[in-house]
Design a protein around this motif. Structure first.
Motif: not given
Length: 122
Positions: A31-46
């Motif tokens: 679950a932690f790694h899923a949150r990290v993945a979401v944060n990474a994708l959001a940074a790429v999006r920005r």
């Protein structure tokens, strides 16, 4: 040229899948790694969304400070070299304003919820 889905739409779809479907099924470390993945994708999006404008603004500021043309990398390197060798005063208001604006743009991309961002922009 492919117009749909765009890179941003694909990123949003993956973020949505992870947040809505995958993450709720995960526990502990996964679950932690899923949150990290979401944060990474959001940074790429920005970065995709805001990075080009931030870089263009930085190039214009650098051109004004240095009095010459160039791309972001060479102008940024020239500024750093000038500050290091003392030919450019880091306390010059234009330099300080450029550095502050660059930091604000980077934080908006990397960590838009960072509490210090409000202090920088307030």
């Amino acid at each position: 040229m492919i117009t749909h889905p765009t890179a941003l739409e694909l990123i949003d779809a993956v973020i949505g899948f992870i947040e809505q479907r995958a993450a709720p099924q995960l526990k502990d470390r996964d679950a932690f790694h899923a949150r990290v993945a979401v944060n990474a994708l959001a940074a790429v999006r920005r970065e995709i969304e805001f990075g080009p404008a931030a870089e263009a603004a930085a190039v214009e500021r650098l051109k004004a400070i240095l009095g010459r043309d160039g791309d972001f990398i060479e102008l940024n390197e020239a500024l750093a070299a000038g500050i290091q060798d003392g030919s450019i005063d880091a306390a010059d208001p234009a330099v300080a304003a450029h550095l502050k604006a660059s930091i604000i743009d980077q934080v908006r991309i990397d960590q838009p919820n960072y509490s210090g961002l409000k202090a920088l922009t307030g």
